[in-house]
Design a protein around this motif. Structure first.
Motif, PDB file in Angstrom:
ATOM      1  N   ILE A 367       2.801  -1.288  -1.391  1.00 42.52           N
ATOM      2  CA  ILE A 367       1.870  -2.741  -1.924  1.00 42.52           C
ATOM      3  C   ILE A 367       1.127  -3.428  -1.306  1.00 42.52           C
ATOM      4  O   ILE A 367       0.409  -4.236  -1.574  1.00 42.52           O
ATOM      5  CB  ILE A 367       3.400  -3.044  -2.195  1.00 42.52           C
ATOM      6  N   GLU A 368       1.610  -3.446  -0.475  1.00 42.01           N
ATOM      7  CA  GLU A 368       0.589  -4.333   0.517  1.00 42.01           C
ATOM      8  C   GLU A 368      -0.469  -3.500   0.676  1.00 42.01           C
ATOM      9  O   GLU A 368      -1.666  -4.766   0.753  1.00 42.01           O
ATOM     10  CB  GLU A 368       0.659  -4.865   2.137  1.00 42.01           C
ATOM     11  N   ALA A 369      -1.027  -2.499   0.982  1.00 41.52           N
ATOM     12  CA  ALA A 369      -2.485  -2.304   0.916  1.00 41.52           C
ATOM     13  C   ALA A 369      -3.253  -2.295  -0.439  1.00 41.52           C
ATOM     14  O   ALA A 369      -4.479  -2.920  -0.407  1.00 41.52           O
ATOM     15  CB  ALA A 369      -2.378  -0.904   1.812  1.00 41.52           C
ATOM     16  N   MET A 370      -1.972  -1.967  -1.601  1.00 46.78           N
ATOM     17  CA  MET A 370      -3.682  -2.200  -2.614  1.00 46.78           C
ATOM     18  C   MET A 370      -3.342  -4.077  -2.996  1.00 46.78           C
ATOM     19  O   MET A 370      -4.987  -4.137  -3.232  1.00 46.78           O
ATOM     20  CB  MET A 370      -2.022  -1.773  -4.231  1.00 46.78           C
ATOM     21  N   ARG A 371      -2.783  -4.865  -2.440  1.00 52.18           N
ATOM     22  CA  ARG A 371      -3.213  -6.181  -2.585  1.00 52.18           C
ATOM     23  C   ARG A 371      -3.679  -6.287  -1.955  1.00 52.18           C
ATOM     24  O   ARG A 371      -4.668  -7.711  -2.462  1.00 52.18           O
ATOM     25  CB  ARG A 371      -1.264  -7.053  -2.508  1.00 52.18           C
ATOM     26  N   VAL A 372      -4.140  -6.323  -0.644  1.00 54.08           N
ATOM     27  CA  VAL A 372      -5.188  -6.423   0.727  1.00 54.08           C
ATOM     28  C   VAL A 372      -6.332  -5.637   0.365  1.00 54.08           C
ATOM     29  O   VAL A 372      -7.067  -6.164   1.082  1.00 54.08           O
ATOM     30  CB  VAL A 372      -4.601  -7.021   2.073  1.00 54.08           C
ATOM     31  N   ARG A 373      -6.404  -4.615  -0.727  1.00 55.86           N
ATOM     32  CA  ARG A 373      -6.912  -3.969  -0.456  1.00 55.86           C
ATOM     33  C   ARG A 373      -7.892  -2.588   1.386  1.00 55.86           C
ATOM     34  O   ARG A 373      -8.862  -2.770   1.712  1.00 55.86           O
ATOM     35  CB  ARG A 373      -8.661  -4.069  -1.002  1.00 55.86           C
ATOM     36  N   ASP A 416     -14.679  -0.209  -7.056  1.00 57.83           N
ATOM     37  CA  ASP A 416     -14.399  -1.043  -6.620  1.00 57.83           C
ATOM     38  C   ASP A 416     -12.947  -1.368  -7.679  1.00 57.83           C
ATOM     39  O   ASP A 416     -12.180  -2.523  -7.778  1.00 57.83           O
ATOM     40  CB  ASP A 416     -14.905  -2.205  -7.103  1.00 57.83           C
ATOM     41  N   ALA A 417     -12.189  -0.193  -7.817  1.00 60.22           N
ATOM     42  CA  ALA A 417     -11.060  -1.039  -8.575  1.00 60.22           C
ATOM     43  C   ALA A 417     -10.336   0.383  -7.315  1.00 60.22           C
ATOM     44  O   ALA A 417     -10.694   1.495  -7.150  1.00 60.22           O
ATOM     45  CB  ALA A 417     -10.786  -0.235  -9.767  1.00 60.22           C
ATOM     46  N   VAL A 418      -8.674  -0.138  -6.945  1.00 63.82           N
ATOM     47  CA  VAL A 418      -7.651   0.074  -6.448  1.00 63.82           C
ATOM     48  C   VAL A 418      -6.936   1.021  -7.725  1.00 63.82           C
ATOM     49  O   VAL A 418      -6.559   0.744  -8.483  1.00 63.82           O
ATOM     50  CB  VAL A 418      -6.554  -0.883  -5.907  1.00 63.82           C
ATOM     51  N   LEU A 419      -7.428   2.496  -7.085  1.00 64.61           N
ATOM     52  CA  LEU A 419      -6.243   3.394  -8.055  1.00 64.61           C
ATOM     53  C   LEU A 419      -5.216   3.685  -7.179  1.00 64.61           C
ATOM     54  O   LEU A 419      -4.452   4.404  -8.185  1.00 64.61           O
ATOM     55  CB  LEU A 419      -7.090   4.951  -7.800  1.00 64.61           C
ATOM     56  N   GLY A 420      -5.076   3.726  -5.672  1.00 64.50           N
ATOM     57  CA  GLY A 420      -3.610   3.628  -5.628  1.00 64.50           C
ATOM     58  C   GLY A 420      -3.318   3.003  -4.408  1.00 64.50           C
ATOM     59  O   GLY A 420      -4.126   3.259  -3.706  1.00 64.50           O
ATOM     60  N   THR A 421      -2.645   4.595  -3.318  1.00 62.09           N
ATOM     61  CA  THR A 421      -2.313   4.475  -1.739  1.00 62.09           C
ATOM     62  C   THR A 421      -1.984   5.802  -1.548  1.00 62.09           C
ATOM     63  O   THR A 421      -1.279   6.677  -2.780  1.00 62.09           O
ATOM     64  CB  THR A 421      -1.330   3.782  -1.213  1.00 62.09           C
ATOM     65  N   VAL A 422      -2.841   6.300  -0.006  1.00 64.94           N
ATOM     66  CA  VAL A 422      -2.179   7.412   0.141  1.00 64.94           C
ATOM     67  C   VAL A 422      -1.561   7.100   1.347  1.00 64.94           C
ATOM     68  O   VAL A 422      -1.830   6.060   2.239  1.00 64.94           O
ATOM     69  CB  VAL A 422      -3.246   8.417   0.706  1.00 64.94           C
ATOM     70  N   THR A 423      -0.092   7.893   1.324  1.00 59.85           N
ATOM     71  CA  THR A 423       0.756   7.243   2.374  1.00 59.85           C
ATOM     72  C   THR A 423       0.929   7.988   3.289  1.00 59.85           C
ATOM     73  O   THR A 423       1.520   9.431   2.995  1.00 59.85           O
ATOM     74  CB  THR A 423       2.092   6.385   2.192  1.00 59.85           C
ATOM     75  N   LEU A 424       0.948   8.539   5.093  1.00 60.37           N
ATOM     76  CA  LEU A 424       0.902   9.825   5.539  1.00 60.37           C
ATOM     77  C   LEU A 424       2.402   9.200   6.557  1.00 60.37           C
ATOM     78  O   LEU A 424       2.290   7.908   7.377  1.00 60.37           O
ATOM     79  CB  LEU A 424      -0.075   9.620   6.654  1.00 60.37           C
ATOM     80  N   LEU A 425       3.437   9.958   7.018  1.00 58.21           N
ATOM     81  CA  LEU A 425       4.288   9.751   8.197  1.00 58.21           C
ATOM     82  C   LEU A 425       4.049  10.446   8.858  1.00 58.21           C
ATOM     83  O   LEU A 425       4.522  11.629   8.631  1.00 58.21           O
ATOM     84  CB  LEU A 425       5.464   9.401   6.784  1.00 58.21           C
ATOM     85  N   SER A 426       4.768  10.381  10.009  1.00 60.46           N
ATOM     86  CA  SER A 426       4.923  11.363  11.176  1.00 60.46           C
ATOM     87  C   SER A 426       6.872  11.310  11.365  1.00 60.46           C
ATOM     88  O   SER A 426       7.515  10.330  11.168  1.00 60.46           O
ATOM     89  CB  SER A 426       4.996  10.626  11.923  1.00 60.46           C
TER      90      SER A 426
END
Length: 694
Positions: A367-373, A416-426
């Motif tokens: 959510i933070e990454a989408m909010r602050v881009r 210029d549109a935020v479509l979502g995020t990719v989160t990668l975890l170790s």
């Protein structure tokens, strides 16, 4: 008694009675072998030199043929017999001829044979005198000279430098490449010269002479072995060498050959390539993922399927777990993909997808990454951090059980549109993400976001197109007491445009059921419009036609007046529900399938040309009966034909699927056929219409 010679000198007088010469004594001291044969081909005499040459006693009465090798005996006997009969022979009175003699031990000896005769063939004292000279040494020298020329020609043609020498140290052959590599003149290495002197010149140029001495089979080396070596020269060059023994037919070592080539440039190129590999390692990691992602994306369709495929290729190259969240049309985050690199832990990750997707008002990094881009990442994930981003104890427990220790969340931004995020975890691998990992993930995410944006837009277009096409087809099936109907329509998955496949069912005024199926050429809005017009025209003209073939004839005749600018294939049938009478006609369309309890078969049709083809002839009407319990399946070519299989293979699979269906009820039958023949990806639309007589 004297005579004037005209030169002032007296000639020595010849005795009036010259002394008698012992001819046998002369034969005994001759170095050449002499064998005398009579007219029968038997030995009449031989000297000691002959016995030494043949390695046996050459007794009087011995058949001459026994001194001749087996393979020449027939020719010898024929030639000797011909000379005795005619007095003419090819070898008699001529110069020496090279032949082979047979020794007592069975070996053959090259000899030079000269023949002379005493008397005439019809004279009882007739004899043939053979003078035989051993020329094996000369032949051997000639053979060695020939082999030497062959060896030199082979050496000259070699790409490597080559030096060959005999066991006694004589140089047998050398090529120019060898001389140039060692900086020698060809005059420094004459054939027949001293090979040791040549090798000494080479050794003087080496930083370490030991590898060379072992390779060439000297000073601790085994001359019977083939050996390779790498030689370092004082001038910095690297020479690759390979030496091998030269053996004769008896595997006796008679010399050695040494191949060399300058390997300096290749090694320098290898060193450069190694350095380049090190420099490009991170770039290769990026390209590998991008290629994998591109390959997967090229074979999937649909927004969700695309994101799931992306998550699958992201692990384990970029992380142990990949979570993909997207923003739906209402602006809410939705988790569409969650993949673990280890299938054993996939069940836990599925819980993260189904129960613990981020919420719009939460503090999850997605959510933070989408909010602050911008990307969010951390090399460590403390318990305090995990508590702050998980929703309850179960969520926290799953994160701990997975071993989450580092993360990075990258926004997917396109146009210029935020479509979502990719989160990668170790999670379990122990890797710690840093700025380089984030940069790589951001580069990849920026490229993939464009593909995802296009796919989502394409999904919308495709859904709209297929909804439009479905609305152009009949919405209801008629109710007939003794008949059951079923239809299926599957749009193509690889094209957003609408197609021209259609079907239709109606009850005529006479109580017969009229069936139709067809396919308009093309996949665009014009094809869909033509399909709707054609279906309407068929219904309008059906009242003027008494049979399917008449309907096709009317369509061909009125095609230009109907204003239809696309060709189409179509099949029309009429079925009398009371007695099962069935009539069928085709305009370039595939025949229907008749499915009976124990078999399935295609009626043999004589179709007309597709609709829209000028000058088409009227089709031949097929007439038959649909028994009670049997079914009729009409279909378009997308069911049985694509780029991976031809139509014969497809129709064969259709028959097997129909026969293998559990029942012949139309709904079950069509579902079974589609399961067997139609996969998740289709290049063309598929329309099916089935009717069963009950």
């Amino acid at each position: 008694m004297s005579a004037d010679t005209g030169a002032g000198r007296a000639a020595t007088p010849w005795p009036e009675h010259p002394p008698t010469i012992d001819e046998s004594a002369v034969l005994r001291v001759l170095a050449d072998a002499v064998v005398v044969a009579d007219r029968r081909g038997m030995v009449a005499g031989a000297n000691p030199a002959a016995e030494a040459l043949f390695g046996r006693r050459v007794q009087v009465g011995l058949p001459l043929v026994e001194l001749v090798p087996q393979r020449f005996r027939s020719a010898h006997q024929a030639g000797f017999g011909n000379f005795v009969r005619t007095g003419h022979g090819r070898l008699v009175g001529g110069g020496p001829v090279q032949v082979a003699a047979l020794r007592a031990d069975g070996s053959e000896l090259p000899v030079e044979l000269t023949l002379a005769v005493v008397g005439e063939p019809d004279d009882p004292q007739f004899a043939v005198v053979a003078t035989i000279r051993d020329v094996s040494r000369r032949v051997d020298l000639e053979r060695q000279a020939l082999l030497s020329r062959y060896l030199q020609a082979t050496v000259d043609a070699a790409r490597d430098g080559v030096l060959a020498w005999a066991s006694d140290g004589r140089v047998l052959a050398v090529n120019r490449t060898f001389c140039e590599l060692w900086g020698l003149e060809t005059s420094d290495i004459p054939v027949g010269g001293n090979a040791e002197a040549v090798l000494a010149l080479c050794q003087a140029q080496l930083a370490d002479q030991t590898p060379l001495l072992q390779t060439i089979g000297a000073r601790g080396g085994d001359a019977s072995q083939s050996r390779s070596s790498t030689l370092s020269l004082h001038d910095g060059r690297i020479v690759e060498g390979y030496a091998a023994p030269i053996t004769d037919d008896a595997d006796v070592i008679i010399g050695r050959v040494w191949y060399v080539h300058d390997d300096t440039e290749r090694r320098a190129a290898d060193a450069q390539r190694t350095a380049l590999v090190v420099q490009l390692r991170e770039a290769q990691r990026s390209q590998r993922f991008l290629l994998d992602a591109s390959n997967v994306l090229a074979h999937v369709s649909g927004f969700t399927e695309t994101l799931q495929a992306l998550a699958s290729v992201a692990v384990p190259q970029l992380g142990d777990i990949c979570l993909i969240d997207v923003v739906d049309a209402a602006g809410r985050p939705r988790r569409v993909a969650a993949v673990h690199a280890d299938p054993a832990h996939q069940a836990l990750v599925d819980v993260l997808r189904t129960r613990y997707a981020p919420v719009a008002t939460g503090t999850h990094p997605s959510i933070e990454a989408m909010r602050v881009r911008r990307s969010r990442w951390s090399a460590d994930m403390s318990d305090e951090f995990l508590r702050s981003v998980t929703r309850n104890d179960e969520h926290f427990r799953i994160a701990k059980q997975l071993g989450c220790s580092s993360f990075m969340t990258i926004p997917l931004i396109a146009n210029d549109a935020v479509l979502g995020t990719v989160t990668l975890l170790s999670a379990g691998s122990g890797r710690r993400f840093g700025p380089d990992d984030v940069s790589l993930a951001e580069e990849l995410a920026s490229r993939v976001a464009l593909v995802i944006a296009k796919e989502r837009h394409y999904d919308v277009e495709r859904n709209l197109s297929h909804t439009l096409q479905t609305n152009l087809l009949p919405s209801e099936l008629p109710t007939v007491e003794t008949l059951q109907f079923a239809v299926r329509y599957l749009p193509g998955t690889t094209d957003a445009e609408v197609g021209g496949d259609f079907w239709d069912v109606m009850v005529t005024g006479s109580g017969e059921v009229a069936l139709a199926i067809g396919d308009v050429a093309g996949h665009d809005i014009t094809a869909a419009a033509t399909m709707a017009q054609l279906r309407s025209a068929c219904r309008a003209l059906r009242s003027q036609a008494n049979s399917p073939d008449e309907l096709i004839n009317l369509l061909h005749t009125n095609w230009d007046h109907l204003g239809l600018d696309r060709m189409a294939t179509a099949l029309f049938a009429r079925l009398d529900p009371t007695n099962g009478k069935l009539t069928i006609a085709s305009a370039g369309h595939l025949p229907p399938l008749i499915v009976e309890p124990d078999r399935a078969w295609f009626p043999t049709l004589d179709p007309a040309a597709p609709l829209g083809v000028p000058g088409a002839e009227r089709p031949v009407l097929w007439e038959g009966e649909l028994p009670v319990g049997a079914g009729l399946v009409l279909y378009t070519d997308g069911l049985v034909e694509d780029r991976h299989r031809d139509i014969d293979e497809g129709t064969g699979r259709l028959i097997r699927a129909a026969v293998g269906a559990a029942t012949r009820t139309p709904d079950v039958l069509l579902d079974h056929i589609l399961t067997a023949l139609s996969g998740a990806t289709r290049a063309d639309d598929v329309a099916l219409l089935a009717v069963q007589r009950t």
